[in-house]
Design a protein around this motif. Sequence first.
Motif, PDB file in Angstrom:
ATOM      1  N   ALA A  87       0.860  -1.328   0.438  1.00 15.74           N
ATOM      2  CA  ALA A  87      -0.083  -0.081   0.662  1.00 15.74           C
ATOM      3  C   ALA A  87       0.774   1.534   0.248  1.00 15.74           C
ATOM      4  O   ALA A  87       0.191   2.015  -0.503  1.00 15.74           O
ATOM      5  CB  ALA A  87      -1.035  -0.219   1.064  1.00 15.74           C
ATOM      6  N   THR A  88       2.098   1.558   1.056  1.00 11.98           N
ATOM      7  CA  THR A  88       2.537   2.665   1.355  1.00 11.98           C
ATOM      8  C   THR A  88       3.310   2.735  -0.509  1.00 11.98           C
ATOM      9  O   THR A  88       3.507   3.735  -0.919  1.00 11.98           O
ATOM     10  CB  THR A  88       3.853   2.548   2.107  1.00 11.98           C
ATOM     11  N   LEU A 286      -7.310  -3.699  -0.356  1.00  8.55           N
ATOM     12  CA  LEU A 286      -6.783  -4.758   0.944  1.00  8.55           C
ATOM     13  C   LEU A 286      -7.699  -5.371   1.620  1.00  8.55           C
ATOM     14  O   LEU A 286      -7.782  -6.230   1.879  1.00  8.55           O
ATOM     15  CB  LEU A 286      -6.621  -3.263   2.512  1.00  8.55           C
ATOM     16  N   THR A 287      -9.309  -4.834   1.394  1.00 10.75           N
ATOM     17  CA  THR A 287     -10.440  -5.561   2.428  1.00 10.75           C
ATOM     18  C   THR A 287     -10.217  -6.767   1.353  1.00 10.75           C
ATOM     19  O   THR A 287     -10.877  -7.879   1.730  1.00 10.75           O
ATOM     20  CB  THR A 287     -11.589  -4.710   2.450  1.00 10.75           C
ATOM     21  N   ARG A 288     -10.251  -7.096   0.256  1.00  8.33           N
ATOM     22  CA  ARG A 288     -10.057  -8.570  -0.355  1.00  8.33           C
ATOM     23  C   ARG A 288      -8.951  -9.093   0.012  1.00  8.33           C
ATOM     24  O   ARG A 288      -8.989 -10.099  -0.113  1.00  8.33           O
ATOM     25  CB  ARG A 288      -9.661  -8.069  -1.975  1.00  8.33           C
ATOM     26  N   LEU A 294     -13.409  -1.036   5.008  1.00  9.56           N
ATOM     27  CA  LEU A 294     -13.478   0.086   4.286  1.00  9.56           C
ATOM     28  C   LEU A 294     -13.253   1.037   4.902  1.00  9.56           C
ATOM     29  O   LEU A 294     -11.382   1.262   3.950  1.00  9.56           O
ATOM     30  CB  LEU A 294     -14.100  -0.406   2.920  1.00  9.56           C
ATOM     31  N   ILE A 295     -13.822   1.028   5.570  1.00 15.32           N
ATOM     32  CA  ILE A 295     -12.930   2.722   6.816  1.00 15.32           C
ATOM     33  C   ILE A 295     -12.001   2.552   7.180  1.00 15.32           C
ATOM     34  O   ILE A 295     -11.285   3.218   6.740  1.00 15.32           O
ATOM     35  CB  ILE A 295     -14.466   2.766   7.625  1.00 15.32           C
ATOM     36  N   SER A 296     -11.985   1.504   8.348  1.00 13.13           N
ATOM     37  CA  SER A 296     -10.167   1.714   8.617  1.00 13.13           C
ATOM     38  C   SER A 296      -9.438   1.103   7.647  1.00 13.13           C
ATOM     39  O   SER A 296      -7.487   1.568   7.580  1.00 13.13           O
ATOM     40  CB  SER A 296     -10.309   0.093   9.672  1.00 13.13           C
ATOM     41  N   GLY A 300      -6.401   4.654   6.701  1.00 13.78           N
ATOM     42  CA  GLY A 300      -5.038   3.502   6.765  1.00 13.78           C
ATOM     43  C   GLY A 300      -4.482   4.055   6.115  1.00 13.78           C
ATOM     44  O   GLY A 300      -3.313   4.396   5.835  1.00 13.78           O
ATOM     45  N   THR A 301      -4.361   4.121   4.873  1.00 10.51           N
ATOM     46  CA  THR A 301      -3.790   4.327   3.560  1.00 10.51           C
ATOM     47  C   THR A 301      -4.223   5.864   3.642  1.00 10.51           C
ATOM     48  O   THR A 301      -3.004   6.481   2.112  1.00 10.51           O
ATOM     49  CB  THR A 301      -4.462   3.801   2.232  1.00 10.51           C
TER      50      THR A 301
END
Length: 352
Positions: A87-88, A286-288, A294-296, A300-301
């Motif tokens: 992600a980063t 990320l949720t996948r 999805l909110i967290s 986070g991203t």
Amino acid sequence: MLLQIVETILVSLTGGLLFRLLHLPLPWMLGSLTAVMLWRLAAGRNLLWPVKIRNCGLVILGYLMGSSFTIGTSLQIIKQLPAMLLATSSIILFSLVIGYITSRRTGISLATGIIGSVPGGLTQMVVLSEEIPGTDLTVVTFMQTLRLLSSVFIVPFLVIHGLSGNAQQAIAATMPSVNNTVIQPHWNQLLFAFVAITAAWVAVKTRMPTPFLLGPLLGSAILVLIGFKAPYTPPFFVFISQLSIGAYLGLSINPTSLENWKKLLPYILGGSIAVVFFSLGIGLLLTRLHSLDLISAFLGTAPGGTTEMGLTAVLVGADVSLVTAYQMFRLLFILFIMPILLRWRFKGVAAK
């Protein structure tokens, strides 16, 4: 001096109350930020907000975020380290493309466009720009300020009025705690207060980035992880934290010092919005990959920063520990890796 502080408080409270009445996100932080900035520019007033007051707000927020950690979430963080790196790296690469396009379209140097677009902390990126040859400090400050403002307004609005509409997230400052209380609540409160303040002092002495936030965060997290129960935090302290941070940010913004702001403005705003929605896409990915809501994942991203996104996570009842972990991972990656890469890339610019 005292009258200037009182005036800043009154202006901040007015802005926060107006944002609250309009049901806007993070009212006491964004409202005070907006009111202080506009009042200073429009009325020409010399407002004052000591950094020590801002630091007190950061200590409170650090405790709120650190006390949300549990052993279960810590194991999840370790498990998700590859996802954090993915992600980063993706968000930083996308930001570099935005910086390149901005530099080509506006005529600013490539170093200025890149450093102004990287989603690190405002202070850290401004300091880094002083160390990289060929950068314009004023332009970097302007770009990072607009990026921050775009993020702290757009992300909470999307989360509170969009994403949380289908999720039963409680908008409250309640903090999770472990079941085995080691000591009595009265001494528990004193212990957490002592550790938070001491950890902030240690973080300052060891030159940790954003020490008044990360120090109490780490200190509180360690206490919770070894079995101490985090004491309840009254909503008044969340209000104090928002107000103190918002007023300070409002005084830190000075757009009048930039000459070519009209040419830069559309590219900076467009790039900032693009990064926010790119982060939303990464959050959805990320949720996948992991069992994240999805909110967290989005918080986070999102490029708003540890302070702003952590506070939003607290208020909407998201997984604060995971949000903090993702934000801290990106911050540390930018602080430790990006300077090396940027110095290597632009080491010969000054001589040309």
